[in-house]
Design a protein around this motif. Structure first.
Motif, PDB file in Angstrom:
ATOM      1  N   GLU A  79       0.840  -1.208   0.000  1.00  0.00           N
ATOM      2  CA  GLU A  79       0.000   0.000   0.000  1.00  0.00           C
ATOM      3  C   GLU A  79       0.880   1.266   0.000  1.00  0.00           C
ATOM      4  O   GLU A  79       0.580   2.245  -0.681  1.00  0.00           O
ATOM      5  CB  GLU A  79      -0.909  -0.023   1.241  1.00  0.00           C
ATOM      6  N   GLU A  82       2.135   1.721  -3.490  1.00  0.00           N
ATOM      7  CA  GLU A  82       1.010   2.097  -4.361  1.00  0.00           C
ATOM      8  C   GLU A  82       0.684   3.580  -4.206  1.00  0.00           C
ATOM      9  O   GLU A  82       0.527   4.304  -5.183  1.00  0.00           O
ATOM     10  CB  GLU A  82      -0.191   1.256  -3.953  1.00  0.00           C
ATOM     11  N   ALA A 111       2.400  -2.592  -7.811  1.00  0.00           N
ATOM     12  CA  ALA A 111       2.064  -1.360  -7.089  1.00  0.00           C
ATOM     13  C   ALA A 111       2.874  -0.161  -7.601  1.00  0.00           C
ATOM     14  O   ALA A 111       2.569   0.980  -7.271  1.00  0.00           O
ATOM     15  CB  ALA A 111       2.316  -1.566  -5.590  1.00  0.00           C
TER      16      ALA A 111
END
Ligand code: SAM
Length: 309
Positions: A79, A82, A111
């Motif tokens: 995450e 990303e 990502a």
């Protein structure tokens, strides 16, 4: 290329940001200088890191490097990448020991991670255990090969050379790299605060000058990396070796275009100093405006001072 880039008071452009995501690590390498240094109680999350990178991007930073500790110990690492990738940097890279890379290489590539440097000093299991105090050699190798497979290109191996430990393994490591389309970076050992400095340097330090002489004899081409402290790249038999030697502080500082973020969210203006850190993360957490955060970022840049100034 320097459009929108902020320069410090000494005319050095700030082109890259190195973020130490955590101080935690899954190995305990003999020589480690424990990059990041301070103990992080409250690590930054993906949203906070996004905010910091957004400010950096607005101020002309082109490249992000994620490091540690071991960055793959962050549960939200995919995450994090990303979110940072949504800011459209020219390059996002990571330095990792590779142990968890087999699992993460593909999701990280998807990502938006561009490339990885994996630290691996040996292909010999006993030597790995001696250096890292853990038996993760096979995991690291699988991680490296997965990174190649998914195209985290160029994959580089960082090999710290130590006298009587792995200086005889350069050829083996080179062949492993060449055969798998990996760039080998040989790193000269730097004195570490982690160990008894005198004894440590005396026992393990191995100057890479002689190695470079041999490499230049056999290389079909040698190139110098102008903006990377004049590091040399040797092209041999279809493979590539880069040599990283410590430079004197003045040379290092003169060429430095990198700002750093510590794992507890402070701006670290100078690698070689800890007395000019600038608090950042508490302001992010308190929800201060982007305008204010930019001012804090610029304060960090303004605190940069070359070693001999
Ligand atoms: N855990 C990650 C890893 O293993 O790559 C990132 C952190 S590690 C401290 C970053 C890099 O610093 C590694 O490539 C390691 O080899 C290098 N390094 C650490 N201590 C060093 C020393 N005393 N001399 C030279 N390089 C060192």
């Amino acid at each position: 290329m320097l459009e929108g880039v902020v320069k410090d008071k000494f005319e050095r452009p700030i082109l890259s940001l190195r973020i130490t995501l955590t101080n935690r690590c899954n190995v305990n390498c003999l020589y480690c200088h424990h990059d990041g240094m301070v103990q992080s109680k409250d690590e930054m999350n993906a949203e906070e890191l996004y905010t910091i990178c957004k400010i950096a991007k607005k101020n002309g930073v082109k490249k992000i490097r994620l490091s540690g500790g071991e960055p793959l110990l962050k549960k939200d690492i995919v995450e994090i990448v990303e979110k940072i990738n949504s800011l459209d940097f020219k390059d996002i890279s990571m330095t990792t020991n590779g142990i968890l890379l087999e699992k993460y290489a593909k999701p990280l590539k998807e990502a938006g991670l561009d490339r990885v440097n994996v630290s691996l000093d040996t292909l010999n299991r006993k030597t790995y255990e001696f250096i890292a105090k853990k038996d993760y050699l096979e995991d690291a190798k699988k991680g490296i090969l997965k990174a190649v497979e998914v195209g985290l290109y160029p994959v580089k191996i960082n090999m710290v050379i130590m006298k009587d430990i792995n200086q005889n393994e350069i050829k083996d490591m080179f062949e492993f790299c060449r055969d798998n389309d990996i760039v080998l970076q040989l790193i000269e050992l730097i004195e570490s605060e982690n160990c008894d400095n005198d004894k440590f340097s005396k026992d393990y330090h191995y100057k890479l000058d002689m190695v470079e002489e041999r490499l230049s004899d056999i290389a079909s081409d040698v190139r110098e990396r102008k903006f990377m402290q004049g590091r040399k790249k040797y092209y041999i038999d279809g493979g590539e070796i880069e040599v990283v030697k410590p430079v004197d502080n003045a040379t290092f500082c003169a060429n430095c275009s990198r700002l750093r973020i510590t794992p507890d969210g402070k701006i670290k203006p100078c690698l070689l100093r800890n007395d000019n850190l600038v608090e950042l993360i508490s302001h992010v957490r308190n929800g201060v405006s982007e305008e204010e955060l930019e001012k804090i970022f610029i304060t960090g840049i303004n605190k940069r001072e070359p070693y001999n100034s």
